[in-house]
Design a protein around this motif. Structure first.
Motif, mmCIF file in Angstrom:
data_model
loop_
_atom_site.group_PDB
_atom_site.id
_atom_site.type_symbol
_atom_site.label_atom_id
_atom_site.label_comp_id
_atom_site.label_asym_id
_atom_site.label_seq_id
_atom_site.Cartn_x
_atom_site.Cartn_y
_atom_site.Cartn_z
ATOM 1 N N GLU A 1 -6.325 6.726 9.496
ATOM 2 C CA GLU A 1 -5.047 6.105 9.168
ATOM 3 C C GLU A 1 -4.585 6.493 7.759
ATOM 4 O OE1 GLU A 1 -2.833 4.528 11.012
ATOM 5 O OE2 GLU A 1 -4.176 5.047 12.654
ATOM 6 N N HIS A 2 -5.522 6.599 6.844
ATOM 7 C CA HIS A 2 -5.152 7.011 5.483
ATOM 8 C C HIS A 2 -4.617 8.442 5.476
ATOM 9 C CE1 HIS A 2 -8.182 3.781 4.443
ATOM 10 N NE2 HIS A 2 -7.126 3.406 3.771
ATOM 11 N N ILE A 3 -5.208 9.313 6.292
ATOM 12 C CA ILE A 3 -4.724 10.702 6.340
ATOM 13 C C ILE A 3 -3.342 10.749 6.981
ATOM 14 C CG2 ILE A 3 -5.229 13.042 7.112
ATOM 15 C CD1 ILE A 3 -7.163 11.834 5.006
ATOM 16 N N ARG A 4 -3.133 9.950 8.017
ATOM 17 C CA ARG A 4 -1.779 9.884 8.614
ATOM 18 C C ARG A 4 -0.766 9.418 7.580
ATOM 19 N NH1 ARG A 4 -4.893 7.406 12.908
ATOM 20 N NH2 ARG A 4 -5.124 8.856 14.667
ATOM 21 N N TYR A 5 -1.175 8.450 6.783
ATOM 22 C CA TYR A 5 -0.305 7.923 5.733
ATOM 23 C C TYR A 5 0.022 9.008 4.706
ATOM 24 C CZ TYR A 5 0.619 5.471 1.302
ATOM 25 O OH TYR A 5 1.138 5.068 0.099
ATOM 26 N N VAL A 6 -0.972 9.782 4.279
ATOM 27 C CA VAL A 6 -0.741 10.860 3.312
ATOM 28 C C VAL A 6 0.177 11.917 3.917
ATOM 29 C CG1 VAL A 6 -1.855 12.752 2.056
ATOM 30 C CG2 VAL A 6 -2.887 10.474 2.045
ATOM 31 N N LEU A 7 -0.028 12.254 5.183
ATOM 32 C CA LEU A 7 0.835 13.234 5.845
ATOM 33 C C LEU A 7 2.273 12.728 5.910
ATOM 34 C CD1 LEU A 7 -1.467 14.331 8.815
ATOM 35 C CD2 LEU A 7 -0.863 15.701 6.816
ATOM 36 N N LYS A 8 2.452 11.434 6.163
ATOM 37 C CA LYS A 8 3.799 10.856 6.226
ATOM 38 C C LYS A 8 4.465 10.907 4.853
ATOM 39 C CE LYS A 8 6.347 6.781 7.755
ATOM 40 N NZ LYS A 8 7.249 7.609 8.590
ATOM 41 N N CYS A 9 3.698 10.550 3.818
ATOM 42 C CA CYS A 9 4.239 10.605 2.452
ATOM 43 C C CYS A 9 4.652 12.025 2.100
ATOM 44 C CB CYS A 9 3.207 10.096 1.452
ATOM 45 S SG CYS A 9 2.880 8.323 1.547
ATOM 46 N N LEU A 10 3.843 12.986 2.507
ATOM 47 C CA LEU A 10 4.137 14.387 2.210
ATOM 48 C C LEU A 10 5.386 14.844 2.953
ATOM 49 C CD1 LEU A 10 3.107 16.925 0.737
ATOM 50 C CD2 LEU A 10 1.784 17.470 2.785
ATOM 51 N N SER A 11 5.524 14.429 4.207
ATOM 52 C CA SER A 11 6.681 14.869 5.000
ATOM 53 C C SER A 11 7.978 14.232 4.517
ATOM 54 C CB SER A 11 6.460 14.527 6.481
ATOM 55 O OG SER A 11 6.458 13.127 6.679
ATOM 56 N N GLU A 12 7.885 13.024 3.945
ATOM 57 C CA GLU A 12 9.092 12.324 3.499
ATOM 58 C C GLU A 12 9.434 12.593 2.040
ATOM 59 O OE1 GLU A 12 8.607 8.207 4.369
ATOM 60 O OE2 GLU A 12 8.801 8.485 6.542
ATOM 61 N N ASN A 13 8.565 13.288 1.336
ATOM 62 C CA ASN A 13 8.833 13.581 -0.068
ATOM 63 C C ASN A 13 9.962 14.605 -0.190
ATOM 64 O OD1 ASN A 13 8.145 13.617 -2.995
ATOM 65 N ND2 ASN A 13 7.624 15.759 -2.525
ATOM 66 N N THR A 14 10.946 14.308 -1.011
ATOM 67 C CA THR A 14 12.108 15.206 -1.172
ATOM 68 C C THR A 14 12.152 15.860 -2.543
ATOM 69 O OG1 THR A 14 13.479 13.322 -1.873
ATOM 70 C CG2 THR A 14 13.481 13.899 0.473
ATOM 71 N N THR A 15 11.213 15.504 -3.413
ATOM 72 C CA THR A 15 11.194 16.115 -4.746
ATOM 73 C C THR A 15 10.285 17.336 -4.747
ATOM 74 O OG1 THR A 15 9.371 14.689 -5.455
ATOM 75 C CG2 THR A 15 11.607 13.907 -5.861
ATOM 76 N N ARG A 16 10.517 18.207 -5.679
ATOM 77 C CA ARG A 16 9.724 19.429 -5.756
ATOM 78 C C ARG A 16 8.314 19.103 -6.245
ATOM 79 N NH1 ARG A 16 10.984 24.746 -9.561
ATOM 80 N NH2 ARG A 16 9.202 25.990 -8.835
ATOM 81 N N VAL A 17 7.324 19.599 -5.536
ATOM 82 C CA VAL A 17 5.927 19.391 -5.917
ATOM 83 C C VAL A 17 5.425 20.675 -6.570
ATOM 84 C CG1 VAL A 17 3.602 18.855 -5.122
ATOM 85 C CG2 VAL A 17 5.577 17.769 -4.029
ATOM 86 N N ARG A 18 5.168 20.614 -7.868
ATOM 87 C CA ARG A 18 4.737 21.812 -8.592
ATOM 88 C C ARG A 18 3.246 22.099 -8.386
ATOM 89 N NH1 ARG A 18 8.535 23.592 -12.143
ATOM 90 N NH2 ARG A 18 10.291 22.178 -12.554
ATOM 91 N N ASN A 19 2.466 21.055 -8.235
ATOM 92 C CA ASN A 19 1.024 21.225 -8.060
ATOM 93 C C ASN A 19 0.606 20.443 -6.816
ATOM 94 O OD1 ASN A 19 -1.797 21.197 -8.164
ATOM 95 N ND2 ASN A 19 -1.841 21.159 -10.398
ATOM 96 N N ILE A 20 0.616 21.112 -5.655
ATOM 97 C CA ILE A 20 0.361 20.423 -4.399
ATOM 98 C C ILE A 20 -1.064 19.884 -4.340
ATOM 99 C CG2 ILE A 20 -0.351 22.504 -3.178
ATOM 100 C CD1 ILE A 20 1.644 19.505 -1.766
#
Length: 294
Positions: free
Chosen positions: A243-262
């Motif tokens: 569930e935590h990994i699903r949550y991280v994947l959701k946060c990543l998919s909904e992030n709209t700001t530029r991530v300089r250091n993934i």
């Protein structure tokens, strides 16, 4: 009458986590279900000891968990509590008790269950004496008809829940393989891959990142600009589930700001997931209920 769960409501509760390997590996089948539950409670107590830096001269962290506390937590009598401790120590070597002296509670060193999964349990138990400092004695307590421990009550939680202790002798590839096996099972990686077609690289990248961190030889890991003790980061990672990994994947998919250091972004998200997942989903449910979308 109990109500049903709706949506992600189950995430608002705390749970004890009992490692699956205690039920799936042959070497742990001799343990009773109650002993496995007690071990899960002991694992839950690791974090506080890590934060308090409770450990011996060799950096091995301990918890203080008295017979009285076990009796209360397990809702059992004195003899039963002592028997469960003996199961964990003598049958599988999952814990080690050490005497402190007259009137003081035993120190309990919770052993890393991963290190012995592929090897012999007997070897694990024999190796205890080799790793012990001469300053303390191993307790092998018989259980009398009535027993009590005079305690200075300190509710602790043990340290280094790292599956393969840093500084241990052994091949580094074996260490990586042990961590990867553990995380693949505890995070249900195969299930996540089937559920998230097209996200295979991201999921496997998260797995690799967690293994890299757990195998790091550094004493601290930088997360969101702060240096965190490696043991604390490992402890957090060991508490993650699918569930935590699903949550991280959701946060990543909904992030709209530029991530300089993934890498740093994912590391921070994974580290914070146990603390942020509940309020995130609770806010989501509350919003859906308020807008009539629930």
């Amino acid at each position: 009458m109990f109500d049903y769960f709706y949506g992600a409501q189950a995430e608002q509760f705390s749970f004890y986590r009992v490692p699956k390997v205690l039920f799936t590996k042959e070497q742990f089948r001799q343990l009773s279900a109650e002993a496995k539950i007690l071990y899960g409670i002991m694992l839950d107590k690791l974090d506080l000891s890590v934060k308090n830096k409770w450990g011996d001269d060799n950096g091995r962290v301990y918890i203080i968990y008295t017979i009285e506390q076990i009796m209360a937590d397990m809702n059992c009598a004195d003899q039963k509590a002592t028997k469960l401790l003996d199961e964990l120590e003598k049958k599988c070597g999952l814990i080690e008790r050490r005497r402190q002296g007259l009137g003081k509670p035993n120190l309990i060193f919770v052993k890393n269950f991963i290190t012995g999964v592929e090897g012999s349990v007997a070897t694990q138990i024999q190796n205890r004496e080799k790793h012990d400092s001469g300053a303390v004695n191993i307790t092998t307590a018989d259980y009398p008809k009535s027993r009590g421990i005079n305690t200075n009550h300190n509710n602790t939680e043990n340290n280094d829940i790292n599956p393969i202790r840093s500084g241990c002798d052994g091949d580094e590839m074996d260490e990586r393989n042990d961590y990867e096996r553990y995380f693949r099972e505890s995070l249900s990686i195969d299930v996540l891959l089937r559920e998230n077609l097209g996200e295979e690289e991201t999921i496997l990248g998260i797995l690799d990142l967690m293994v890299d961190i757990c195998c790091s030889k550094r004493s601290v890991i930088r997360i969101a600009g702060d240096d965190k003790p490696l043991a604390v980061v490992k402890s957090r990672f060991m508490k993650l589930n699918a569930e935590h990994i699903r949550y991280v994947l959701k946060c990543l998919s909904e992030n709209t700001t530029r991530v300089r250091n993934i890498r740093q972004y994912l590391l921070t998200a994974l580290y914070n997931a146990p603390a942020t997942i509940r309020p995130f989903y609770q806010a989501w449910v509350n919003n859906d209920m308020a807008t009539g979308q629930f």
